[in-house]
Motif scaffolding. Sequence first.
Motif, PDB file in Angstrom:
ATOM      1  N   ALA B 124       0.839  -1.203   0.000  1.00 37.17           N
ATOM      2  CA  ALA B 124       0.000   0.000   0.000  1.00 37.17           C
ATOM      3  C   ALA B 124       0.876   1.255   0.000  1.00 37.17           C
ATOM      4  CB  ALA B 124      -0.934  -0.007   1.209  1.00 37.17           C
ATOM      5  N   LYS B 125       1.977   1.213   0.760  1.00 39.34           N
ATOM      6  CA  LYS B 125       2.859   2.384   0.852  1.00 39.34           C
ATOM      7  C   LYS B 125       3.968   2.351  -0.203  1.00 39.34           C
ATOM      8  CE  LYS B 125       2.251   3.107   5.817  1.00 39.34           C
ATOM      9  NZ  LYS B 125       2.860   2.913   7.151  1.00 39.34           N
ATOM     10  N   SER B 126       3.975   1.276  -0.983  1.00 39.99           N
ATOM     11  CA  SER B 126       5.020   1.102  -1.996  1.00 39.99           C
ATOM     12  C   SER B 126       6.409   1.239  -1.369  1.00 39.99           C
ATOM     13  CB  SER B 126       4.823   2.119  -3.129  1.00 39.99           C
ATOM     14  OG  SER B 126       5.555   1.704  -4.257  1.00 39.99           O
ATOM     15  N   ASP B 127       6.592   0.599  -0.220  1.00 38.92           N
ATOM     16  CA  ASP B 127       7.839   0.762   0.535  1.00 38.92           C
ATOM     17  C   ASP B 127       8.485  -0.596   0.816  1.00 38.92           C
ATOM     18  OD1 ASP B 127       9.884   1.339   2.256  1.00 38.92           O
ATOM     19  OD2 ASP B 127       8.644   2.401   3.730  1.00 38.92           O
ATOM     20  N   PHE B 128       9.411  -1.002  -0.019  1.00 36.63           N
ATOM     21  CA  PHE B 128      10.052  -2.302   0.111  1.00 36.63           C
ATOM     22  C   PHE B 128      10.800  -2.454   1.438  1.00 36.63           C
ATOM     23  CE2 PHE B 128      13.638  -5.246  -0.527  1.00 36.63           C
ATOM     24  CZ  PHE B 128      12.937  -6.379  -0.898  1.00 36.63           C
ATOM     25  N   GLU B 129      11.337  -1.339   1.935  1.00 32.16           N
ATOM     26  CA  GLU B 129      12.127  -1.401   3.169  1.00 32.16           C
ATOM     27  C   GLU B 129      11.331  -1.972   4.343  1.00 32.16           C
ATOM     28  OE1 GLU B 129      15.474  -1.033   4.110  1.00 32.16           O
ATOM     29  OE2 GLU B 129      15.454  -1.402   1.954  1.00 32.16           O
ATOM     30  N   LEU B 130      10.021  -1.718   4.358  1.00 30.27           N
ATOM     31  CA  LEU B 130       9.173  -2.275   5.419  1.00 30.27           C
ATOM     32  C   LEU B 130       9.216  -3.800   5.409  1.00 30.27           C
ATOM     33  CD1 LEU B 130       5.836  -0.204   5.361  1.00 30.27           C
ATOM     34  CD2 LEU B 130       7.510  -0.356   7.220  1.00 30.27           C
ATOM     35  N   LEU B 131       9.175  -4.347   4.214  1.00 29.80           N
ATOM     36  CA  LEU B 131       9.107  -5.806   4.089  1.00 29.80           C
ATOM     37  C   LEU B 131      10.486  -6.465   4.180  1.00 29.80           C
ATOM     38  CD1 LEU B 131       7.228  -8.247   3.502  1.00 29.80           C
ATOM     39  CD2 LEU B 131       7.684  -7.890   1.069  1.00 29.80           C
ATOM     40  N   ARG B 132      11.519  -5.713   3.806  1.00 32.68           N
ATOM     41  CA  ARG B 132      12.858  -6.307   3.664  1.00 32.68           C
ATOM     42  C   ARG B 132      13.283  -7.209   4.825  1.00 32.68           C
ATOM     43  NH1 ARG B 132      17.472  -5.030   5.474  1.00 32.68           N
ATOM     44  NH2 ARG B 132      16.837  -2.936   6.088  1.00 32.68           N
ATOM     45  N   ARG B 350       1.685  -8.873 -13.159  1.00 30.05           N
ATOM     46  CA  ARG B 350       1.616 -10.241 -13.662  1.00 30.05           C
ATOM     47  C   ARG B 350       0.189 -10.727 -13.842  1.00 30.05           C
ATOM     48  NH1 ARG B 350       0.741 -15.027 -11.064  1.00 30.05           N
ATOM     49  NH2 ARG B 350       0.656 -13.887  -9.103  1.00 30.05           N
ATOM     50  N   THR B 351      -0.642 -10.535 -12.791  1.00 29.53           N
ATOM     51  CA  THR B 351      -1.985 -11.136 -12.830  1.00 29.53           C
ATOM     52  C   THR B 351      -2.867 -10.489 -13.895  1.00 29.53           C
ATOM     53  OG1 THR B 351      -2.686  -9.636 -11.082  1.00 29.53           O
ATOM     54  CG2 THR B 351      -2.001 -11.845 -10.411  1.00 29.53           C
ATOM     55  N   LEU B 352      -2.456  -9.309 -14.388  1.00 26.22           N
ATOM     56  CA  LEU B 352      -3.245  -8.659 -15.433  1.00 26.22           C
ATOM     57  C   LEU B 352      -2.608  -8.821 -16.815  1.00 26.22           C
ATOM     58  CD1 LEU B 352      -4.053  -5.307 -13.558  1.00 26.22           C
ATOM     59  CD2 LEU B 352      -5.458  -7.371 -13.699  1.00 26.22           C
ATOM     60  N   ARG B 402       5.364  -0.941  -5.684  1.00 27.58           N
ATOM     61  CA  ARG B 402       4.022  -1.530  -5.688  1.00 27.58           C
ATOM     62  C   ARG B 402       3.734  -2.184  -7.032  1.00 27.58           C
ATOM     63  NH1 ARG B 402       0.123   2.265  -3.410  1.00 27.58           N
ATOM     64  NH2 ARG B 402       0.758   3.562  -5.153  1.00 27.58           N
ATOM     65  N   GLU B 403       4.175  -1.517  -8.090  1.00 28.51           N
ATOM     66  CA  GLU B 403       3.993  -2.075  -9.438  1.00 28.51           C
ATOM     67  C   GLU B 403       5.146  -2.990  -9.803  1.00 28.51           C
ATOM     68  OE1 GLU B 403       3.492   1.107 -12.236  1.00 28.51           O
ATOM     69  OE2 GLU B 403       1.338   1.148 -11.829  1.00 28.51           O
ATOM     70  N   GLY B 404       6.079  -3.124  -8.874  1.00 33.35           N
ATOM     71  CA  GLY B 404       7.246  -3.960  -9.169  1.00 33.35           C
ATOM     72  C   GLY B 404       7.332  -5.117  -8.196  1.00 33.35           C
ATOM     73  N   VAL B 405       8.398  -5.128  -7.446  1.00 30.68           N
ATOM     74  CA  VAL B 405       8.772  -6.271  -6.614  1.00 30.68           C
ATOM     75  C   VAL B 405       7.762  -6.588  -5.516  1.00 30.68           C
ATOM     76  CG1 VAL B 405      10.159  -4.886  -5.009  1.00 30.68           C
ATOM     77  CG2 VAL B 405      10.790  -7.289  -5.438  1.00 30.68           C
ATOM     78  N   LEU B 406       6.895  -5.623  -5.177  1.00 27.30           N
ATOM     79  CA  LEU B 406       5.949  -5.860  -4.073  1.00 27.30           C
ATOM     80  C   LEU B 406       4.590  -6.386  -4.526  1.00 27.30           C
ATOM     81  CD1 LEU B 406       6.574  -2.740  -1.755  1.00 27.30           C
ATOM     82  CD2 LEU B 406       7.099  -5.134  -1.242  1.00 27.30           C
ATOM     83  N   GLN B 407       4.419  -6.621  -5.813  1.00 24.59           N
ATOM     84  CA  GLN B 407       3.064  -6.925  -6.292  1.00 24.59           C
ATOM     85  C   GLN B 407       2.506  -8.274  -5.854  1.00 24.59           C
ATOM     86  OE1 GLN B 407       2.836  -8.088 -10.745  1.00 24.59           O
ATOM     87  NE2 GLN B 407       4.620  -6.758 -10.594  1.00 24.59           N
ATOM     88  N   ASP B 408       3.355  -9.273  -5.639  1.00 20.45           N
ATOM     89  CA  ASP B 408       2.838 -10.625  -5.356  1.00 20.45           C
ATOM     90  C   ASP B 408       2.968 -11.024  -3.888  1.00 20.45           C
ATOM     91  OD1 ASP B 408       2.232 -11.460  -8.093  1.00 20.45           O
ATOM     92  OD2 ASP B 408       4.406 -11.414  -8.417  1.00 20.45           O
ATOM     93  N   ILE B 409       2.057 -11.861  -3.442  1.00 18.80           N
ATOM     94  CA  ILE B 409       2.090 -12.321  -2.046  1.00 18.80           C
ATOM     95  C   ILE B 409       3.017 -13.527  -1.858  1.00 18.80           C
ATOM     96  CG2 ILE B 409       0.163 -13.977  -2.199  1.00 18.80           C
ATOM     97  CD1 ILE B 409      -0.799 -12.916   0.521  1.00 18.80           C
ATOM     98  N   HIS B 410       3.448 -14.145  -2.948  1.00 14.95           N
ATOM     99  CA  HIS B 410       4.179 -15.416  -2.856  1.00 14.95           C
ATOM    100  C   HIS B 410       5.411 -15.369  -1.952  1.00 14.95           C
ATOM    101  CE1 HIS B 410       1.653 -15.629  -6.356  1.00 14.95           C
ATOM    102  NE2 HIS B 410       1.919 -16.912  -6.561  1.00 14.95           N
TER     103      HIS B 410
END
Lengths: 503, 503
Positions: B124-132, B350-352, B402-410
Amino acid sequence: MAISDIVDSYNHYVKKIMDFNESIALAEWDMRTGAPKKGIKQRSEVVGTLSDEVFKRSTSKEMKGYIDALTDTSVQDQLSLITKKMIEISKKMYDQYVTIPPEENKAYVILQSEAQSVWQEAKAKSDFELLRPYLEKIVAFKRNFIDYWGVKTNKYDALLDQYEPGLTAETIDHVFGKLRKGLIPLVESVTSSHAQPDRSFLSIPFPVEKQKELCLNLLKEIGYDFEAGRLDETEHPFEITLNPGDVRVTTNYQELDFISTVLGTIHEGGHALYEQHISRELVGTPLCEGTSMGIHESQSLFFENFIGRSKSFWTCHYDKLKHYANGQFDDVALDDFYRAINVSHPSFIRTLADELTYPLHIMVRYDIEKALFNGDLQVKDLPGVWNEKMNEYLGITPANDREGVLQDIHWPGGDFGYFPSYALGYVYAAQFRQTMTKDIPDFDEHVRSGNLKIVTNWLSKHIHQFGSLKKPLELLKDTTGEGPNPDYLLNYLSEKYSDIYRL
Amino acid sequence: MAISDIVDSYNHYVKKIMDFNESIALAEWDMRTGAPKKGIKQRSEVVGTLSDEVFKRSTSKEMKGYIDALTDTSVQDQLSLITKKMIEISKKMYDQYVTIPPEENKAYVILQSEAQSVWQEAKAKSDFELLRPYLEKIVAFKRNFIDYWGVKTNKYDALLDQYEPGLTAETIDHVFGKLRKGLIPLVESVTSSHAQPDRSFLSIPFPVEKQKELCLNLLKEIGYDFEAGRLDETEHPFEITLNPGDVRVTTNYQELDFISTVLGTIHEGGHALYEQHISRELVGTPLCEGTSMGIHESQSLFFENFIGRSKSFWTCHYDKLKHYANGQFDDVALDDFYRAINVSHPSFIRTLADELTYPLHIMVRYDIEKALFNGDLQVKDLPGVWNEKMNEYLGITPANDREGVLQDIHWPGGDFGYFPSYALGYVYAAQFRQTMTKDIPDFDEHVRSGNLKIVTNWLSKHIHQFGSLKKPLELLKDTTGEGPNPDYLLNYLSEKYSDIYRL
């Protein structure tokens, strides 16, 4: 091990059993609401596996260990009320299960399932003889079970206790006797009254989609929480609890009999309110459900009859009904509508009976069950006794067994002792209503103005929140100050029907 | 004990595990289709209890006893093929589970669940650092697990094996390399073509109720059995199997994008056909499901792309579509409709993605996963590598994560090794199509005349019925005579898109 550790471990053990039970409930809900038919056989095996698991754990050595440790008199002052009540239920289940030899229980379960499908055929053919040998075996099994439980006299009480803990045939004889004495002459007066209400306009088609909207709306009005439940459609309406945050109801839309749909929905809604309001403290324990069939029925009947069939309720909601009905009630006065939805006359089928004659249907069944287990009534004599009792209590005699002794699934399902709770619930409901109107003197005014919250809050405070923490008679006593007393129901019916039928 | 008794006892033991799995599947279906939100927390605990039970039984001493007894070389000639294959799966699960210390597994499960909710926020925040930090821990856990399994080199193969047994990075490198070499120039030609189809009419509102009827109808057309399944609505479409007699699908109705709804429904229908047609002999065993993610995807993509996006299919069903659409396609020629539903251009999500560019999205993910586990790629470098790969394969660079590396839940879900099966499934599907058109030379004519039964029967005979009796590569070889070969997919895409884009 410290007692607190044993309690923790016991809670954890019981929580797992409750989780299995929730799975079973979900499987049942699913099978009844739309599971594809080709998957049902395998799904039944899933339910079997989960039920086995519940049975095994409820009768395990581990469970016995908890029961022994936590019923020891020396530890009682260290236990919370919840733990004490939980262990009481665990012990009751344990004792009931372990005394029956497993092979015998298994044979009984199979017989039950066969009997229910034979019953469908017997009912379709109106042929009691088809069912008779199965019923005889079921009664024999039940008699053996009662022997295993060590009950020597008043054997029927052991069956009653499964549905309405603490209630005995002696009490019920007294309650039903008094109720019957008042009801029979009242029914006769109603039947012979010259002021029979017109109910023809209730059969005008009412589009199913509109019924659906109306039912959703009325469920909200009585306080049903759709974030903790959902409404689906099934042939036979029911309420089922997954957990207090997920209490589902179903209804059956009938285009030509919308009032049955509406009242049936409110009835199930009454059951659901009970379960939605159980204290969250009890989640994961066997106390997290209504305390008995009778108290449950008191909640559904309270809403169905005292609210749903009342003039006060419709004073508030009749315009809404007109709105959904799209004009067909525009020329029907509220009073005529009220009288129409309360038409009463003796009829053969219990599930279609009106609120006035309903308890008499239950008494027919109660007398028979009691005679089967406490007396010497034989299964072969059921059809004859049934017809005699119907004539005695309701003044009508079924033309065949389909409309008589074969109408209900309870006996082929082995549920002897269940029926009385329907009428007891009604008696309780009237007692609750009596106390409530003392606590809330302007009760009718609240209902008329749509403030049902005050009613639901009262029920929640005095009844719902406790789940199974209190036994039915304890709950009744704490709330109303009395034991079962049919006077209030008789007064209610007498007053209401004297008005409607101009007696 | 005689071997046949051990086998009976093992079958019985495994059947119970499968029954628990069916319960879990039902709870998941219910939570995703409409369980009331206030009951979800407790329901999750039910799923936890059932999953624990499956885990315990799959790694029990009893299970070890069965595995030891039934993998003994001296008894192999007394075992049926089904038993041999069952024990192979039991052993694989046992070995994978028991080698991981339980506390470590538990910590991983908790981490996974946290990571998935952090992922939602990060996306949602398009912030990869949160998930890293979460992803780093997940990768570390996975690396440890691979060590526990005793895998020394090509560690990524151990992850691939969980979704696509037998497939290795070496094979995939070869398949994806060849596919990419053909796809990139084809995508470039399509993108720069002057014959871009008009698809504006696909966004005209299509009433949801009509979409529903259309989807029900098309599912029936492809052979989905509604007595063994049902269609519900969810935000994300999925297929879920309770048992082969109860295989459910869901879809998401989109008023302004009905074609995604229709093709998504057919896609899930393709998954469902696979499961509905598994031999009933396998019910109650772990063989009673699709043999791999890739083979599963081959079935859904076969129907979505080779049927649902084909001119032959719409030649038969375009009038029906017009009927449900109530006139909005009356002036659109079939050929224009066909071109519109096959528009292709590079995109970020991907999904679209369309069927032509889709495999390139997978390759981006595959390269990254492989480098994480076989190479020395660090989690912190993922966003950069992602963007480079997207630019290299698809010629576009995401503007944000958000449109890149964060798009999938896998990945936050720990599913490394899953992505390749999407593209492998597509490759397999084209191979199956090639063989099928050899067996059924008038394949297109059958599709045009609405005789999809011949297609479904062929898939059922060669693929569906076997469930997991055959490993993916074995199934592919038995059916097509080859290993994974991307030539047929490339030929299909090249031919189709050359026509649509007038290349």
